[in-house]
Design a protein around this motif. Structure first.
Motif, PDB file in Angstrom:
ATOM      1  N   ASP A  72     -39.148 -27.460 -27.800  1.00 40.69           N
ATOM      2  CA  ASP A  72     -38.434 -28.496 -27.064  1.00 40.69           C
ATOM      3  C   ASP A  72     -39.001 -28.509 -25.651  1.00 40.69           C
ATOM      4  OD1 ASP A  72     -36.616 -30.006 -25.558  1.00 40.69           O
ATOM      5  OD2 ASP A  72     -34.910 -29.398 -26.789  1.00 40.69           O
ATOM      6  N   LYS A  73     -39.553 -29.646 -25.228  1.00 42.57           N
ATOM      7  CA  LYS A  73     -40.174 -29.721 -23.907  1.00 42.57           C
ATOM      8  C   LYS A  73     -39.177 -29.463 -22.780  1.00 42.57           C
ATOM      9  CE  LYS A  73     -44.125 -32.727 -24.872  1.00 42.57           C
ATOM     10  NZ  LYS A  73     -44.799 -34.012 -24.536  1.00 42.57           N
ATOM     11  N   LYS A  74     -37.902 -29.685 -23.052  1.00 43.83           N
ATOM     12  CA  LYS A  74     -36.895 -29.478 -22.003  1.00 43.83           C
ATOM     13  C   LYS A  74     -36.552 -28.002 -21.830  1.00 43.83           C
ATOM     14  CE  LYS A  74     -33.858 -32.165 -23.963  1.00 43.83           C
ATOM     15  NZ  LYS A  74     -34.698 -32.548 -25.128  1.00 43.83           N
ATOM     16  N   PHE A  75     -36.950 -27.155 -22.767  1.00 40.32           N
ATOM     17  CA  PHE A  75     -36.623 -25.731 -22.670  1.00 40.32           C
ATOM     18  C   PHE A  75     -37.339 -25.118 -21.479  1.00 40.32           C
ATOM     19  CE2 PHE A  75     -37.336 -21.243 -23.860  1.00 40.32           C
ATOM     20  CZ  PHE A  75     -36.012 -20.848 -23.981  1.00 40.32           C
ATOM     21  N   ALA A  76     -36.576 -24.430 -20.622  1.00 33.03           N
ATOM     22  CA  ALA A  76     -37.127 -23.863 -19.392  1.00 33.03           C
ATOM     23  C   ALA A  76     -36.868 -22.364 -19.301  1.00 33.03           C
ATOM     24  CB  ALA A  76     -36.537 -24.581 -18.191  1.00 33.03           C
ATOM     25  N   GLU A  78     -34.199 -20.731 -20.431  1.00 29.80           N
ATOM     26  CA  GLU A  78     -32.798 -20.341 -20.294  1.00 29.80           C
ATOM     27  C   GLU A  78     -32.374 -19.424 -21.440  1.00 29.80           C
ATOM     28  OE1 GLU A  78     -32.751 -24.491 -22.284  1.00 29.80           O
ATOM     29  OE2 GLU A  78     -33.851 -23.477 -20.662  1.00 29.80           O
ATOM     30  N   THR A 100     -31.277 -23.848 -27.550  1.00 29.03           N
ATOM     31  CA  THR A 100     -31.583 -24.301 -26.195  1.00 29.03           C
ATOM     32  C   THR A 100     -30.303 -24.344 -25.379  1.00 29.03           C
ATOM     33  OG1 THR A 100     -31.266 -26.650 -26.720  1.00 29.03           O
ATOM     34  CG2 THR A 100     -33.479 -25.743 -27.024  1.00 29.03           C
ATOM     35  N   GLY A 102     -29.251 -26.738 -23.554  1.00 28.95           N
ATOM     36  CA  GLY A 102     -28.600 -28.034 -23.692  1.00 28.95           C
ATOM     37  C   GLY A 102     -28.013 -28.295 -25.057  1.00 28.95           C
ATOM     38  N   HIS A 123     -34.505 -25.514 -33.305  1.00 27.46           N
ATOM     39  CA  HIS A 123     -33.516 -25.058 -32.326  1.00 27.46           C
ATOM     40  C   HIS A 123     -32.151 -25.714 -32.526  1.00 27.46           C
ATOM     41  CE1 HIS A 123     -33.912 -28.876 -30.074  1.00 27.46           C
ATOM     42  NE2 HIS A 123     -35.192 -28.798 -30.409  1.00 27.46           N
TER      43      HIS A 123
END
Length: 261
Positions: A72-76, A78, A100, A102, A123
């Motif tokens: 997931d590109k939004k995964f940072a 966390e 994730t 989110g 995920h």
């Protein structure tokens, strides 16, 4: 000194919690934050990354990749985790990713499932118990799969979809909407409902009266030509005498994605 059952070539992080009688095959990697319950076997060339909790008496065959970061590109980076229950069979080259931030932070697999070669669980998916995912079956992110579901080979489920209990998705079918409990989906571009999973219900002890009520509900929902609101009214009438139909109706009412029709 290598613990009994752990191959000398395996790499096990010191923080990993390994239960009694766990076996870990050659060249497998067990990362930090991993917990593996008693009696579980990890085959050769597997990776199990944390935070991941795996229950008792699971069998994870060679080259599986468990607990990796979500695709997931939004995964940072966390905090997120993977939870797997007991007595699952996870075959060669299966991939199961952590959740994730989110999406609730957790991917969860229940107990007594068979997840066969090259299957993928993305995920934030939630999978129940006694499911079978055949070779190359794929769940996109945020998919929910209830108990006793069968996904045939090369079946694919779109993100955020839900698959109700006792449903059957045929080989190569692509699911882009919610599948109600008991329904059988066949390939036709995107998967389309093609009756109820009668054989599966019979094998699980559903008697003739229960199956007949589910068939009436299916006809109302898919064969009557009624609009969805009208069909739900018919289901509510049938549900008066059937817990199974009440479960179907509750599943439909709870959906956020369109119903597969």
């Amino acid at each position: 000194m290598t613990a009994p059952g752990i191959h000398p070539s395996a790499s096990v992080d010191p923080s990993a919690r390994i239960g009694a009688s766990v076996s870990i095959g050659a060249f497998s990697l067990i990362g930090a934050g991993v917990e593996i319950g008693e009696g579980t076997s990890i085959g050769p060339h597997c990776s199990v990354l944390g935070p991941t909790r795996i229950g008792r008496d699971n069998r994870i065959v060679g080259h599986a990749a468990i607990g990796g970061e979500p695709q997931d590109k939004k995964f940072a980076g966390e905090d997120s985790r993977l939870e797997i229950g007991d007595r699952n069979v996870i075959r060669e080259f299966v991939t199961i990713n952590r959740g994730t931030g989110g999406g609730g932070g957790v991917t969860r697999i229940g107990s007594d499932n068979w997840i066969l070669a090259y299957a993928h669980v993305a995920h934030d998916c939630i999978v129940g118990n006694h499911c079978v995912f055949s070779n190359n079956a794929t769940l996109a992110g945020h998919v929910s799969v209830d108990d006793h579901v069968i996904l045939s080979g090369f079946a694919g489920v779109h993100q955020f979809c839900r698959i109700g209990a006792h449903a059957f998705v045929g080989m190569g079918a692509f699911v882009n909407g919610d599948v109600p409990p008991f329904v059988m989906v066949a390939q036709e571009g995107y998967g389309r409902p093609r009756g109820i999973n009668s054989e599966g219900l019979r094998r699980r002890g559903f008697d003739a009266a229960r199956v007949a009520a589910i068939k009436r509900a299916y006809r109302a929902l898919y064969m009557s030509g009624a609009k969805l609101d009208e069909a739900k009214t018919q289901l509510a009438e049938i549900a008066g005498d059937s817990d199974d139909v009440r479960a179907m109706l509750a599943f439909i009412e709870a959906g956020e994605r369109p119903l597969l029709r």
